[in-house]
Design an enzyme around this catalytic site. Structure first.
Site, PDB file in Angstrom:
ATOM      1  N   GLN A  78       0.837  -1.204   0.000  1.00 50.08           N
ATOM      2  CA  GLN A  78       0.000   0.000   0.000  1.00 50.08           C
ATOM      3  C   GLN A  78       0.872   1.254   0.000  1.00 50.08           C
ATOM      4  OE1 GLN A  78      -3.238   0.004   2.758  1.00 50.08           O
ATOM      5  NE2 GLN A  78      -4.037   1.899   1.949  1.00 50.08           N
ATOM      6  N   PHE A  79       1.129   1.779  -1.194  1.00 51.38           N
ATOM      7  CA  PHE A  79       1.978   2.964  -1.333  1.00 51.38           C
ATOM      8  C   PHE A  79       1.375   4.191  -0.664  1.00 51.38           C
ATOM      9  CE2 PHE A  79      -0.867   3.625  -4.882  1.00 51.38           C
ATOM     10  CZ  PHE A  79      -0.957   4.995  -5.019  1.00 51.38           C
ATOM     11  N   THR A  80       0.055   4.191  -0.445  1.00 45.64           N
ATOM     12  CA  THR A  80      -0.590   5.366   0.140  1.00 45.64           C
ATOM     13  C   THR A  80      -0.176   5.610   1.589  1.00 45.64           C
ATOM     14  OG1 THR A  80      -2.573   4.137   0.775  1.00 45.64           O
ATOM     15  CG2 THR A  80      -2.577   5.189  -1.406  1.00 45.64           C
TER      16      THR A  80
END
Length: 148
Positions: A78-80
């Protein structure tokens, strides 16, 4: 590197309407990678994750780990987790690791966790995933490699 660890009764991840990863009791772990991350940093994070004792023992104390309760891991990239919300209302993700490097690191984390935990399930890097979970507690911990 950032891990958001949620103790769950069960969790699953679906891509294109198909369940691709599913666990019962265990940790749903969201994984964020930045460009400065290394395998050495990942190793420290993996050690913390796999040895975290946040399941209750017979006295109601959080003394038990994944291996003690037969728990599984559901690992989701999850890059967020590297969202920068300082300016304006639209987050910037420039601090997140580039896709090639982040995927390589995600795959490394998966392979190392598989050496320590019997059940390791995953999402699909870069896919539009639907994640369902029943958080147990709720019990959620944020691990940040900058704080280790």
């Amino acid at each position: 590197m950032k891990f958001v660890i949620q103790r769950v009764k069960h969790a699953s991840v679906t891509v294109d309407g198909k369940v691709i990863g599913k666990i019962d009791k265990g940790f749903l772990t969201l994984i964020g990678v930045c460009d400065d991350d290394t395998k050495e940093i990942a190793d420290k994070m993996i050690k913390k994750l796999c040895n975290m004792r946040i399941f209750e023992d017979e006295n109601g104390k959080t003394n038990l780990g994944l291996s003690d309760v037969g728990g599984g891991l559901l690992l989701i990239s999850q890059f967020t987790l590297y969202a920068d919300c300082k300016k304006g209302n639209r987050p910037s993700f420039t601090k997140a690791g580039g896709p090639e490097m982040a995927n390589e690191m995600y795959e490394y984390i998966i392979s190392e966790c598989q050496k320590q935990v019997d059940q390791v399930e995953t999402g699909e890097f870069g896919a539009d995933m639907k994640v369902e979970l029943l958080n147990d507690g709720p019990f959620t911990i944020v691990l940040d490699s900058d704080e280790l």
